[in-house]
Design an enzyme around this catalytic site. Structure first.
Site, PDB file in Angstrom:
ATOM      1  CD  GLU A 187      37.734  28.247  47.617  1.00  0.00           C
ATOM      2  OE1 GLU A 187      37.704  29.432  47.225  1.00  0.00           O
ATOM      3  OE2 GLU A 187      36.744  27.671  48.055  1.00  0.00           O
ATOM      4  CG  ASP A 199      37.483  32.965  49.283  1.00  0.00           C
ATOM      5  OD1 ASP A 199      37.167  31.886  49.786  1.00  0.00           O
ATOM      6  OD2 ASP A 199      36.642  33.752  48.783  1.00  0.00           O
TER       7      ASP A 199
END
Ligand code: GLC
Length: 543
Positions: free
Chosen positions: A271, A209
């Protein structure tokens, strides 16, 4: 020579189909209206049937759920909402029995404010070791009453919150998500240990993330063009001090070393919201991430010119370092493509959601283009990410009332941006079940819109022309013809946008209805195929 030739290496992540499970909304076993790990385990055979290779689970860790689990308070445990570690192990075992890989989410940029580290930091003095795990700073102004710099939160408002003793801490997201200080070796060691914890349990990899936010420029200087870019950045300009700092690469290298030291093909996907793609290529060098998400493709919308350049740039950038390109049209942060393509919802609004007061999408256009864009994407070589529910053609829940909203974006902008709840609604599995088969009771943490009933998976299984069966056939043919491992070249870039991969021509019609191009029809995005190539349609043709 084609624009893209097969990349060396045959590891699964180079061409695999990775299906994103959003645990809260996938399947509820316990009946409390919240999806859980047992629910996932029970429904895994349905994903096997769909024809995917791997699943990626959004966070299920212990968390106060201020940002739906992207605020982790214990990285080595399961939140009781979703079950326990034993349930996780059983889920993993079942997935592996079925031949599915499992990637899990790693959230390293920030922890929850309820994490024991942050709690001890709050109870410790300015300048203490405990505070050094985060970015605590004195404020500006006579009494330190102004934030230390001008950084903005991605969810709206300033990226700083003041604590009782007058210091401020940095949070690029919600105030409940304090940013960790990656200059601190203790933070680095801790995350290496967390990686090992899950790799030892047998996970096949991680989706990381916000990796581009982890390293911050020394001294945390002001964002030089905050007025234009807000919390973000402008492509082509110098990176702001909180995004894409070079010092982050050595962290990825150390993680890659850890993954490589385990047997099997373990993989990490970043990401990484990094542009231009030539810059992103640095992130997927052979000793860093295996893959990164391709937001350039997602952001292209269904715009012909943007798609062409996204695809060209992707192959150019990723091929230059021998990494596969990935493709994605949906995730838990953007308006579902069956709604996004039914209206004018560009990048700026994709993660802002659609609310009852916004212009509503044209659902027929939306689903037509959703099916067409998916076929266009699944013909491309490389790995593709799917988001749960897109295989049912689910639209966004666009009329969700304010009282149900949970996304921090909604609260931090006083409802001006409704946020991402509309793409996170629990799945409809069975038309006749309570909560449409999501769970054994009628409870559902977000209400399902009326339109989900006719899209229930069990109905679609029986309907040959359903979106579910289109996805199944596409995945089956993709595997059979080895499209994931194939090559790419444009055939035409006019109103008929078409490319060749292996002996398949994928063609999308941006213009008016026209005659069918030559070739044996393998697959059509429309539910009924006549003798024309319809506007907004995609075909796969074998030559
Ligand atoms: C990522 C996640 C998103 C989350 C944010 C902060 O973008 O996909 O859901 O809110 O990071 O962790």
């Amino acid at each position: 020579m084609p624009l893209h030739e097969p990349t060396a290496g045959s590891e699964w992540w180079r061409s695999g189909i990775i299906y994103q499970i959003y645990p809260r909304s996938f399947a509820d076993h316990g009946g409390d209206g919240m999806g859980d790990l047992k629910g996932i385990t029970n429904r895994l055979p349905k994903l096997k049937e769909l024809g995917i290779d791997a699943v990626w689970l959004s966070p299920f860790y212990t968390s106060p759920q201020k940002d739906a689990g992207y605020d982790v308070s214990d990285y080595r445990d399961v939140d009781p909402l979703f079950g326990d570690l034993n349930d996780f192990d059983q889920m993993l075992e079942r997935a592996h029995e079925l031949g599915l890989r499992v990637m899990i989410d790693l959230v390293p940029n920030h922890s929850s404010d309820q994490h024991e580290w942050f709690q001890s930091a709050l109870n410790s003095k300015p300048g203490s070791k405990e505070r050094s795990y985060y970015h605590f700073k004195d404020g500006k102004g006579e009494n330190g009453e102004l934030p230390p710099n001008n950084w903005q939160s991605m969810f709206g408002g300033p990226a700083w919150t003041r604590v009782e003793d007058g210091q401020w801490y940095c949070h690029l997201f919600d105030s409940s998500q304090p940013d960790l200080n990656w200059e601190n070796q203790v933070v680095r060691d801790e995350f290496e240990d967390i990686l090992r914890f899950w790799l030892d349990r047998g996970v096949d990899g991680f989706r990381v993330d916000q990796p581009h936010a982890m390293a911050k420029a020394q001294g945390l200087p002001d964002h030089p063009y905050v007025a234009e870019a807000g919390a973000g950045f402008i492509e082509g300009r110098e990176s702001p001090p909180m995004w894409f700092q070079d010092s982050v690469h050595e962290i990825f290298r150390s993680w890659r070393n850890i993954l490589d030291s385990y047997p099997g093909d373990r993989a990490m996907c970043g990401e990484a919201y990094v542009l231009p793609l030539s810059f992103m290529a640095l992130w997927v060098r052979p000793d860093e991430f295996h893959q990164t998400f391709n937001f350039r493709f997602l952001d292209a919308g269904w715009d012909q010119e943007k798609l062409i350049s996204a695809i060209n740039e992707s192959f150019e950038a990723f091929d230059s370092v021998g990494a596969p390109s990935t493709w994605v049209l949906n995730n838990h942060d953007v308006i579902r493509h069956a709604s996004r393509f039914g209206g004018d919802y560009g990048r700026a609004t994709a993660s802002d959601g659609i609310g009852p007061n916004n212009p509503q999408p044209d659902s027929l256009l939306g689903i037509t283009l959703a099916r067409a864009s998916t076929l266009f994407m699944l013909g491309l070589p490389g790995a593709s990410y799917l988001y749960q529910g897109e295989e049912l053609g689910l639209p966004e829940h666009t009329t969700l009332e304010p009282e149900f909203r949970q996304d921090p974006t909604f609260f931090r902008t006083n409802g001006e941006r409704v946020g991402r709840d509309g793409c996170r609604v629990p799945l409809p599995w069975e038309a006749n079940g309570p909560s449409l088969g999501f769970g054994p009771t009628a409870a559902s943490w977000l209400p399902q819109p009326a339109g989900y009933l006719e899209l229930a998976r069990d109905l679609q299984e029986k309907d040959d022309s359903s979106t579910l069966n289109l996805y199944k056939r596409a995945l089956e043919i993709r595997k059979e013809l080895k499209l994931g491992e194939g090559s790419f070249d444009w055939v035409s870039t006019g109103e008929l946008l078409s490319y060749q991969n292996q002996n398949v021509i994928v063609v999308h019609n941006f213009g008016k209805d026209c005659a069918l191009p030559a070739g044996r029809l393998v697959l059509s995005s429309d539910s009924e195929q006549g003798d024309l190539l319809r506007s907004n349609q995609t075909l796969w043709l074998e030559i």
